[in-house]
Design an enzyme around this catalytic site. Structure first.
Site, PDB file in Angstrom:
ATOM      1  CB  THR A 184       1.029   7.850 -13.517  1.00 26.24           C
ATOM      2  OG1 THR A 184       1.655   9.143 -13.517  1.00 26.24           O
ATOM      3  CG2 THR A 184       1.779   6.928 -14.455  1.00 26.24           C
ATOM      4  CB  SER A 185      -3.555  11.683 -12.960  1.00 25.20           C
ATOM      5  OG  SER A 185      -4.603  11.140 -13.730  1.00 25.20           O
ATOM      6  CG  PHE A 186      -6.293   8.851  -7.439  1.00 22.62           C
ATOM      7  CD1 PHE A 186      -5.848   7.744  -6.734  1.00 22.62           C
ATOM      8  CD2 PHE A 186      -7.648   9.159  -7.388  1.00 22.62           C
ATOM      9  CE1 PHE A 186      -6.727   6.960  -5.988  1.00 22.62           C
ATOM     10  CE2 PHE A 186      -8.527   8.384  -6.648  1.00 22.62           C
ATOM     11  CZ  PHE A 186      -8.061   7.281  -5.946  1.00 22.62           C
TER      12      PHE A 186
ATOM     13  CB  THR B 102       3.064  -1.384  -5.288  1.00 21.22           C
ATOM     14  OG1 THR B 102       2.952  -1.417  -3.880  1.00 21.22           O
ATOM     15  CG2 THR B 102       4.075  -2.390  -5.785  1.00 21.22           C
TER      16      THR B 102
ATOM     17  CD1 TRP C 193       1.280   6.888  -9.677  1.00 24.08           C
ATOM     18  CD2 TRP C 193       1.356   7.509  -7.525  1.00 24.08           C
ATOM     19  NE1 TRP C 193       1.189   8.254  -9.624  1.00 24.08           N
ATOM     20  CE2 TRP C 193       1.231   8.653  -8.313  1.00 24.08           C
ATOM     21  CE3 TRP C 193       1.417   7.646  -6.136  1.00 24.08           C
ATOM     22  CZ2 TRP C 193       1.184   9.940  -7.763  1.00 24.08           C
ATOM     23  CZ3 TRP C 193       1.359   8.918  -5.586  1.00 24.08           C
ATOM     24  CH2 TRP C 193       1.241  10.051  -6.392  1.00 24.08           C
TER      25      TRP C 193
ATOM     26  CG  HIS D  62       4.356  -6.124  -1.297  1.00 22.73           C
ATOM     27  ND1 HIS D  62       4.439  -4.833  -1.757  1.00 22.73           N
ATOM     28  CD2 HIS D  62       3.118  -6.556  -1.621  1.00 22.73           C
ATOM     29  CE1 HIS D  62       3.290  -4.505  -2.340  1.00 22.73           C
ATOM     30  NE2 HIS D  62       2.481  -5.535  -2.283  1.00 22.73           N
TER      31      HIS D  62
ATOM     32  CE  LYS E 287      -3.367  -1.208  -0.686  1.00 24.29           C
ATOM     33  NZ  LYS E 287      -3.681  -2.019  -1.916  1.00 24.29           N
TER      34      LYS E 287
ATOM     35  CG  PHE F   7      -6.333  -1.651  -6.054  1.00 27.75           C
ATOM     36  CD1 PHE F   7      -5.781  -2.701  -5.336  1.00 27.75           C
ATOM     37  CD2 PHE F   7      -5.477  -0.725  -6.636  1.00 27.75           C
ATOM     38  CE1 PHE F   7      -4.395  -2.826  -5.194  1.00 27.75           C
ATOM     39  CE2 PHE F   7      -4.100  -0.842  -6.499  1.00 27.75           C
ATOM     40  CZ  PHE F   7      -3.562  -1.892  -5.783  1.00 27.75           C
TER      41      PHE F   7
ATOM     42  CB  SER G 287      -3.752   2.450   2.248  1.00 32.87           C
ATOM     43  OG  SER G 287      -3.926   1.906   0.970  1.00 32.87           O
TER      44      SER G 287
HETATM   45  N1  LIG Z   1      -1.842   7.394  -9.307  1.00 37.45           N
HETATM   46  C1  LIG Z   1      -1.999   7.360  -7.988  1.00 37.45           C
HETATM   47  N2  LIG Z   1      -2.018   8.512  -7.282  1.00 37.45           N
HETATM   48  C2  LIG Z   1      -2.191   8.493  -5.925  1.00 37.45           C
HETATM   49  N3  LIG Z   1      -2.357   7.349  -5.209  1.00 37.45           N
HETATM   50  C3  LIG Z   1      -2.347   6.190  -5.884  1.00 37.45           C
HETATM   51  C4  LIG Z   1      -2.157   6.135  -7.283  1.00 37.45           C
HETATM   52  N4  LIG Z   1      -2.190   4.826  -7.656  1.00 37.45           N
HETATM   53  C5  LIG Z   1      -2.407   4.110  -6.538  1.00 37.45           C
HETATM   54  N5  LIG Z   1      -2.507   4.926  -5.473  1.00 37.45           N
HETATM   55  C6  LIG Z   1      -2.816   4.558  -4.085  1.00 37.45           C
HETATM   56  O1  LIG Z   1      -1.861   3.643  -3.586  1.00 37.45           O
HETATM   57  C7  LIG Z   1      -2.516   2.738  -2.683  1.00 37.45           C
HETATM   58  C8  LIG Z   1      -2.383   1.332  -3.222  1.00 37.45           C
HETATM   59  O2  LIG Z   1      -1.061   0.939  -2.939  1.00 37.45           O
HETATM   60  P1  LIG Z   1      -0.283  -0.191  -3.718  1.00 37.45           P
HETATM   61  O3  LIG Z   1      -0.402   0.004  -5.176  1.00 37.45           O
HETATM   62  O4  LIG Z   1       1.083  -0.216  -3.110  1.00 37.45           O
HETATM   63  O5  LIG Z   1      -1.093  -1.499  -3.294  1.00 37.45           O
HETATM   64  S1  LIG Z   1      -0.525  -2.991  -3.297  1.00 37.45           S
HETATM   65  O6  LIG Z   1       0.331  -3.140  -2.112  1.00 37.45           O
HETATM   66  O7  LIG Z   1       0.195  -3.224  -4.529  1.00 37.45           O
HETATM   67  O8  LIG Z   1      -1.763  -3.817  -3.173  1.00 37.45           O
HETATM   68  C9  LIG Z   1      -3.957   3.194  -2.579  1.00 37.45           C
HETATM   69  O9  LIG Z   1      -3.986   4.158  -1.535  1.00 37.45           O
HETATM   70  P2  LIG Z   1      -5.303   4.565  -0.719  1.00 37.45           P
HETATM   71  O10 LIG Z   1      -6.203   5.268  -1.684  1.00 37.45           O
HETATM   72  O11 LIG Z   1      -4.830   5.482   0.370  1.00 37.45           O
HETATM   73  O12 LIG Z   1      -5.896   3.312  -0.160  1.00 37.45           O
HETATM   74  C10 LIG Z   1      -4.146   3.818  -3.951  1.00 37.45           C
HETATM   75  O13 LIG Z   1      -5.233   4.701  -4.047  1.00 37.45           O
END
Ligand SMILES: Nc1ncnc2c1ncn2[C@@H]1O[C@H](COP(=O)(O)OS(=O)(=O)O)[C@@H](OP(=O)(O)O)[C@H]1O
Length: 287
Positions: A219-221, A42, A44, A100, A39, A247, A130
């Site tokens: 790669t924006s959210f 990754t 992103w 991880h 979380k 997710f 998260s």
């Molecule tokens: N582009 C972008 N911008 C901002 N935030 C983002 C983005 N992509 C993934 N996320 C947030 O990252 C969290 C998921 O983490 P991981 O990708 O590491 O998850 S995992 O461990 O691979 O399952 C999860 O965080 P939370 O929203 O706080 O739960 C995702 O929303």
């Protein structure tokens, strides 16, 4: 499930991978590893690194799910589904690999082959929140209990992949000994162009201004939440039940303030001071 991604499971394997098989995994010199505590951003980072490696061309990323472009090294589902190692052994170079694992459990070949490794760390409070919501929706992880119980499990390292504290400091200690680029979720959120420039330099891929803008947009959210190649909507609800929690949930810095009680925050701060050494990474809990 995998057939839908154009992937045929290898027929030779029938069982789980063992820890020994994981440790004997053969990295290749041109592999790029993306390592994180769960979380931490990754997915992103995978998206950013993948497009940077493609020189800013997003077309390939729009056709293949992220989990196939960056297979999960220690993924170990029951047969007949392929393990991360099965998938990786059948992938052409240059591979992008997700893990991880804490540094000390990494298969030694990554260091032996002098692979480039991108580590992304996220502040512990947002990571915990998260991870709690992820446990609720991920039907392959244990039930997290209520937030109070999960908070306790996280703080004491009783969660999958162990202690956040050991993880972020373990990789931090090694960052100057190997080819490791250590990034922070909060920095990417604050200034993605600056962090993409670090990736472009580390991966030796020159990017013009348009390419950087394209990567920021891709790669924006908002875009990753809508994109079926990055939002994990291709996984069935008996794996990720996104009706419970998506997710791509919020993607913010400081969301912990909506979950932590005053008492939890005080306990967290106290233990944080004891567990984080002065020489470890320093985190921002808000921007
Ligand atoms: N582009 C972008 N911008 C901002 N935030 C983002 C983005 N992509 C993934 N996320 C947030 O990252 C969290 C998921 O983490 P991981 O990708 O590491 O998850 S995992 O461990 O691979 O399952 C999860 O965080 P939370 O929203 O706080 O739960 C995702 O929303």
């Amino acid at each position: 499930m995998w057939g839908g991604f154009g992937f045929r499971p290898p027929t030779l394997r029938t069982g789980h991978i063992t820890n020994r098989e994981l440790q004997e995994f053969q990295a290749r010199p041109d592999d790029t590893l993306i390592a994180t505590f769960p979380k931490a951003g990754t997915s992103w980072a995978i998206e950013m690194v993948d497009v940077v490696r493609r020189g800013g061309d997003i077309s390939g990323c729009l056709q293949i799910p992220s989990m196939m472009r960056a297979p999960f090294l220690e993924l170990n589902p029951p047969p007949p589904f392929p393990s991360g190692i099965d998938i990786l052994q059948n992938q052409p170079s240059p591979r992008l690999i997700k893990t991880h694992l804490p540094f000390h459990l990494l298969p030694p070949s990554f260091v032996d082959q002098n692979c480039k490794m991108v580590y992304v760390a996220r502040n512990a409070k947002d990571t915990a929140v998260s991870y709690f919501h992820f446990h609720r929706m991920n039907k392959k992880l244990p039930e997290p209990g209520d937030w109070n119980q999960f908070f306790d499990s996280f703080l004491t390292g009783q969660v999958a992949w162990g202690s956040w504290f050991d993880h972020v400091t373990g990789w931090w200690k090694e960052k100057n000994n190997h080819r490791i680029l250590y990034l922070f979720f909060e920095d990417i959120k604050e200034n993605p162009a600056r962090e993409i420039a670090k990736l472009s330099n580390f991966l030796s891929k020159k990017l013009d201004r348009e390419a950087v803008d394209r990567i920021i947009e891709h790669t924006s959210f908002k875009n990753m939440k809508q994109n079926p190649m990055t939002n994990f909507s291709l996984l069935p609800a008996n794996i990720f039940d996104q009706s419970v929690s998506p997710f791509m949930r919020k993607g913010e810095v400081g969301d912990w303030k909506n979950m932590f009680t005053v008492a939890q925050n005080e306990r967290f701060e106290k233990e944080y001071r004891q567990l984080m050494s002065d020489r470890g990474p320093s985190f921002r809990m808000e921007l």
